[in-house]
Design a protein around this motif. Structure first.
Motif, PDB file in Angstrom:
ATOM      1  N   GLY A  11      61.273 -13.760  38.686  1.00  0.00           N
ATOM      2  CA  GLY A  11      61.696 -15.088  38.256  1.00  0.00           C
ATOM      3  C   GLY A  11      62.346 -15.911  39.359  1.00  0.00           C
ATOM      4  O   GLY A  11      62.578 -17.102  39.195  1.00  0.00           O
ATOM      5  N   ASP A  12      62.642 -15.268  40.475  1.00  0.00           N
ATOM      6  CA  ASP A  12      63.288 -15.989  41.584  1.00  0.00           C
ATOM      7  C   ASP A  12      62.252 -16.425  42.623  1.00  0.00           C
ATOM      8  O   ASP A  12      61.211 -15.788  42.780  1.00  0.00           O
ATOM      9  N   GLU A  13      62.569 -17.498  43.335  1.00  0.00           N
ATOM     10  CA  GLU A  13      61.691 -17.978  44.402  1.00  0.00           C
ATOM     11  C   GLU A  13      62.402 -17.895  45.752  1.00  0.00           C
ATOM     12  O   GLU A  13      63.603 -18.137  45.850  1.00  0.00           O
ATOM     13  N   VAL A  14      61.623 -17.559  46.757  1.00  0.00           N
ATOM     14  CA  VAL A  14      62.142 -17.518  48.118  1.00  0.00           C
ATOM     15  C   VAL A  14      61.238 -18.380  48.993  1.00  0.00           C
ATOM     16  O   VAL A  14      60.010 -18.230  48.976  1.00  0.00           O
ATOM     17  N   ILE A  15      61.849 -19.291  49.728  1.00  0.00           N
ATOM     18  CA  ILE A  15      61.098 -20.183  50.610  1.00  0.00           C
ATOM     19  C   ILE A  15      60.846 -19.503  51.943  1.00  0.00           C
ATOM     20  O   ILE A  15      61.762 -18.905  52.527  1.00  0.00           O
ATOM     21  N   VAL A  16      59.612 -19.565  52.411  1.00  0.00           N
ATOM     22  CA  VAL A  16      59.231 -18.907  53.660  1.00  0.00           C
ATOM     23  C   VAL A  16      58.097 -19.704  54.299  1.00  0.00           C
ATOM     24  O   VAL A  16      57.348 -20.386  53.597  1.00  0.00           O
ATOM     25  N   GLN A  17      57.974 -19.626  55.605  1.00  0.00           N
ATOM     26  CA  GLN A  17      56.883 -20.376  56.241  1.00  0.00           C
ATOM     27  C   GLN A  17      55.537 -19.707  55.954  1.00  0.00           C
ATOM     28  O   GLN A  17      55.458 -18.484  55.793  1.00  0.00           O
ATOM     29  N   GLY A  18      54.491 -20.510  55.884  1.00  0.00           N
ATOM     30  CA  GLY A  18      53.155 -19.998  55.575  1.00  0.00           C
ATOM     31  C   GLY A  18      52.580 -19.149  56.687  1.00  0.00           C
ATOM     32  O   GLY A  18      51.855 -18.183  56.448  1.00  0.00           O
ATOM     33  N   ASN A  19      52.904 -19.489  57.927  1.00  0.00           N
ATOM     34  CA  ASN A  19      52.322 -18.776  59.081  1.00  0.00           C
ATOM     35  C   ASN A  19      53.240 -17.654  59.538  1.00  0.00           C
ATOM     36  O   ASN A  19      53.981 -17.800  60.507  1.00  0.00           O
ATOM     37  N   THR A  20      53.216 -16.577  58.813  1.00  0.00           N
ATOM     38  CA  THR A  20      54.020 -15.442  59.250  1.00  0.00           C
ATOM     39  C   THR A  20      53.229 -14.161  59.086  1.00  0.00           C
ATOM     40  O   THR A  20      52.144 -14.152  58.514  1.00  0.00           O
TER      41      THR A  20
ATOM     42  N   ILE B 106      57.720  -7.396  46.931  1.00  0.00           N
ATOM     43  CA  ILE B 106      57.979  -6.015  46.494  1.00  0.00           C
ATOM     44  C   ILE B 106      59.034  -6.011  45.394  1.00  0.00           C
ATOM     45  O   ILE B 106      59.013  -5.188  44.485  1.00  0.00           O
ATOM     46  N   ASN B 107      59.943  -6.970  45.467  1.00  0.00           N
ATOM     47  CA  ASN B 107      61.004  -7.068  44.465  1.00  0.00           C
ATOM     48  C   ASN B 107      60.611  -7.913  43.261  1.00  0.00           C
ATOM     49  O   ASN B 107      61.447  -8.189  42.398  1.00  0.00           O
ATOM     50  N   GLY B 108      59.374  -8.393  43.242  1.00  0.00           N
ATOM     51  CA  GLY B 108      58.924  -9.196  42.110  1.00  0.00           C
ATOM     52  C   GLY B 108      59.220 -10.682  42.242  1.00  0.00           C
ATOM     53  O   GLY B 108      58.856 -11.469  41.376  1.00  0.00           O
ATOM     54  N   ALA B 109      59.877 -11.095  43.323  1.00  0.00           N
ATOM     55  CA  ALA B 109      60.163 -12.514  43.517  1.00  0.00           C
ATOM     56  C   ALA B 109      58.906 -13.226  44.034  1.00  0.00           C
ATOM     57  O   ALA B 109      57.952 -12.588  44.481  1.00  0.00           O
ATOM     58  N   THR B 110      58.913 -14.544  43.970  1.00  0.00           N
ATOM     59  CA  THR B 110      57.742 -15.346  44.343  1.00  0.00           C
ATOM     60  C   THR B 110      57.982 -16.077  45.659  1.00  0.00           C
ATOM     61  O   THR B 110      58.979 -16.791  45.788  1.00  0.00           O
ATOM     62  N   PRO B 111      57.089 -15.910  46.606  1.00  0.00           N
ATOM     63  CA  PRO B 111      57.227 -16.673  47.847  1.00  0.00           C
ATOM     64  C   PRO B 111      56.757 -18.109  47.632  1.00  0.00           C
ATOM     65  O   PRO B 111      55.752 -18.332  46.956  1.00  0.00           O
ATOM     66  N   VAL B 112      57.485 -19.051  48.194  1.00  0.00           N
ATOM     67  CA  VAL B 112      57.071 -20.461  48.149  1.00  0.00           C
ATOM     68  C   VAL B 112      56.887 -20.880  49.602  1.00  0.00           C
ATOM     69  O   VAL B 112      57.834 -20.850  50.392  1.00  0.00           O
ATOM     70  N   PHE B 113      55.648 -21.218  49.940  1.00  0.00           N
ATOM     71  CA  PHE B 113      55.310 -21.410  51.351  1.00  0.00           C
ATOM     72  C   PHE B 113      55.549 -22.835  51.827  1.00  0.00           C
ATOM     73  O   PHE B 113      55.253 -23.798  51.127  1.00  0.00           O
ATOM     74  N   VAL B 114      56.063 -22.930  53.045  1.00  0.00           N
ATOM     75  CA  VAL B 114      56.280 -24.220  53.697  1.00  0.00           C
ATOM     76  C   VAL B 114      55.486 -24.211  55.001  1.00  0.00           C
ATOM     77  O   VAL B 114      55.390 -23.172  55.674  1.00  0.00           O
ATOM     78  N   GLU B 115      54.921 -25.351  55.350  1.00  0.00           N
ATOM     79  CA  GLU B 115      54.118 -25.457  56.566  1.00  0.00           C
ATOM     80  C   GLU B 115      55.011 -25.358  57.820  1.00  0.00           C
ATOM     81  O   GLU B 115      56.202 -25.690  57.771  1.00  0.00           O
TER      82      GLU B 115
ATOM     83  N   THR C 270      66.911  -5.887  51.713  1.00  0.00           N
ATOM     84  CA  THR C 270      67.790  -7.061  51.735  1.00  0.00           C
ATOM     85  C   THR C 270      67.662  -7.862  50.451  1.00  0.00           C
ATOM     86  O   THR C 270      68.668  -8.165  49.784  1.00  0.00           O
ATOM     87  N   PHE C 271      66.424  -8.213  50.076  1.00  0.00           N
ATOM     88  CA  PHE C 271      66.276  -9.019  48.855  1.00  0.00           C
ATOM     89  C   PHE C 271      66.741  -8.235  47.632  1.00  0.00           C
ATOM     90  O   PHE C 271      67.329  -8.787  46.711  1.00  0.00           O
ATOM     91  N   ARG C 272      66.489  -6.919  47.639  1.00  0.00           N
ATOM     92  CA  ARG C 272      66.935  -6.090  46.517  1.00  0.00           C
ATOM     93  C   ARG C 272      68.458  -6.160  46.395  1.00  0.00           C
ATOM     94  O   ARG C 272      69.010  -6.396  45.326  1.00  0.00           O
ATOM     95  N   LEU C 273      69.153  -5.998  47.528  1.00  0.00           N
ATOM     96  CA  LEU C 273      70.617  -5.958  47.469  1.00  0.00           C
ATOM     97  C   LEU C 273      71.230  -7.333  47.230  1.00  0.00           C
ATOM     98  O   LEU C 273      72.356  -7.441  46.754  1.00  0.00           O
ATOM     99  N   LEU C 274      70.486  -8.380  47.571  1.00  0.00           N
ATOM    100  CA  LEU C 274      70.978  -9.729  47.274  1.00  0.00           C
ATOM    101  C   LEU C 274      70.694 -10.093  45.820  1.00  0.00           C
ATOM    102  O   LEU C 274      71.029 -11.190  45.374  1.00  0.00           O
ATOM    103  N   GLY C 275      70.016  -9.190  45.118  1.00  0.00           N
ATOM    104  CA  GLY C 275      69.766  -9.433  43.698  1.00  0.00           C
ATOM    105  C   GLY C 275      68.650 -10.436  43.434  1.00  0.00           C
ATOM    106  O   GLY C 275      68.652 -11.131  42.417  1.00  0.00           O
ATOM    107  N   ILE C 276      67.703 -10.522  44.368  1.00  0.00           N
ATOM    108  CA  ILE C 276      66.618 -11.491  44.221  1.00  0.00           C
ATOM    109  C   ILE C 276      65.350 -10.764  43.790  1.00  0.00           C
ATOM    110  O   ILE C 276      64.871  -9.874  44.496  1.00  0.00           O
ATOM    111  N   GLY C 277      64.837 -11.116  42.612  1.00  0.00           N
ATOM    112  CA  GLY C 277      63.666 -10.414  42.071  1.00  0.00           C
ATOM    113  C   GLY C 277      62.880 -11.289  41.116  1.00  0.00           C
ATOM    114  O   GLY C 277      62.733 -12.492  41.359  1.00  0.00           O
TER     115      GLY C 277
END
Ligand SMILES: *Cc1c(COP(=O)(O)O)cnc(C)c1O
Length: 363
Positions: free
Chosen positions: A76-85, A95-104, A67-74
């Motif tokens: 230098g890009d950041e993706v917001i996601v919850q910390g508890n997953t 895997i695509n080289g993007a950076t997770p940014v964690f939210v509580e 999904t992230f690959r096909l959305l073109g996210i890799g």
């Protein structure tokens, strides 16, 4: 009494004849990869979820990273996601080289929507929502934030087959809904499997091509893809399970209700579902300050429990390179130290539940 955390065999025996008949049918058909079972499952699952397209894949992790690959996210890009997953959510991003940014998380184990905006930067490209433990996240507000900042919205529905927010299925709110059919999931296969749900034909076609070495026509490869196909046997068995998914989820809702009504111990905090949502109780997760003692106490009585998850992704060895230190996400880390998943499975009996409840109440 011995009570395991999960009993996948019970889920099989419940529909034994149907599973065995389908398995034989597929084995005897002589067609094992990308055939009519997969295409029928895709139609049936998208119609159950109430969205236009489904593409079967080899796993939930594949659904996420493709999904992230096909959305073109890799890079230098950041993706917001919850910390508890579960760490797979985060791997789908990295895997695509993007950076997770964690939210509580909030008190429902979902992403705390009031803390998302402060994490948005000009590199933010998407929000990955995880409907953890079968509880829908606050999709009304998350959708608003995505519109306001023009972000992609991806849903990790690996634990939420059939869960709803405001009478709408999880997996239909964003650009892509990612599902896993790992055997222990509410809609489980007898091996690995996954799928995406999308409403956009062009994107659905991209998934179809990507999962099969990037080829649409045999030996004509348009892009560098992957081998990520749901196989015919799993698809056929999933079609059988899907026929009973409402029953299966309803049973879990009953089991959860029984736990909630009967566990009475001040030391143990019970889970509560979000208003305006239908939780499908992939896990029944309690919290206890003396969690490790409680786990040990239950174990001595033959009751198996699990922690989902003991090490939050930002502190796992795999993500040392992100540079987080203990204390970076205090709520997430506190949860990791206090949560405990009780036994909960298709075919669990009242006697078994009573035994667990008695043990919890006498702790
Ligand atoms: C199970 C799970 C996954 C990964 O699914 P697999 O099919 O095991 O690859 C991803 N995210 C969450 C939240 C999960 O529970």
């Amino acid at each position: 009494m011995e009570i395991a955390t999960n009993r996948l065999d019970r889920g099989f025996y419940r529909y034994k004849e149907e599973f065995e008949e389908k398995a034989l049918e597929v084995l005897r058909s002589g067609w094992y990869v990308l055939g009519k079972e997969v295409s029928s499952f895709e139609k049936e699952f998208s119609s159950y979820i109430g969205e236009k397209y489904c593409v079967g894949l080899a796993s939930g992790l594949d659904a996420l990273w493709i999904t992230f690959r096909l959305l073109g996210i890799g890079h230098g890009d950041e993706v917001i996601v919850q910390g508890n997953t579960y760490i797979a959510s985060v791997m789908g991003i990295t895997i695509n080289g993007a950076t997770p940014v964690f939210v509580e998380p909030d008190e429902y184990f979902g992403i705390d929507v009031s803390k998302i905006e402060e994490k948005i930067t000009d590199r933010t490209k998407a929000i990955l929502v995880v409907h953890l433990y079968g509880m829908a996240s606050r999709m009304d507000q998350i959708v608003k934030i995505c519109r306001k900042y023009n972000l992609k919205l991806v849903e990790d529905c690996a634990q939420s087959h059939g869960a709803q927010f405001a009478d709408r299925m999880t997996g239909t709110f964003g650009d892509v809904g990612c599902f896993s059919f790992y055997p222990s999931k509410n809609l489980g296969a007898f091996g690995d499997g996954g799928a995406v749900i999308v409403n956009n034909l062009e994107l659905a076609e991209k998934f179809r091509v990507f999962r099969n070495y990037g080829s649409e026509k045999r030996y004509y490869n348009k892009v560098v893809g992957a081998n990520s196909r749901l196989d015919e046997l799993q698809a056929g068995l999933l079609r059988v399970r899907l026929r009973h998914i409402n029953e299966i989820n309803q049973e879990r809702i009953q089991l959860a209700k029984y736990y909630t009504q009967n566990i009475k111990n001040r030391k143990i905090i019970l889970p509560k579902p979000l208003n305006n949502s239908t939780c499908v109780w992939h896990q029944y997760v309690v919290q206890c300050e003396e969690r490790n003692q409680l786990m040990e106490y239950l174990k001595r009585r033959g009751i198996g429990t699990l922690i989902h998850y003991p090490i939050p992704p930002h502190l796992s060895e795999a993500y040392q390179y992100l540079g987080y230190k203990p204390g970076a996400l205090p709520i997430t880390e506190h949860l990791a130290d206090t949560i405990l998943s009780l036994p909960m499975y298709s075919g669990m009996t009242i006697d078994e539940q009573d035994y667990v409840i008695d043990a919890l109440n006498s702790f």
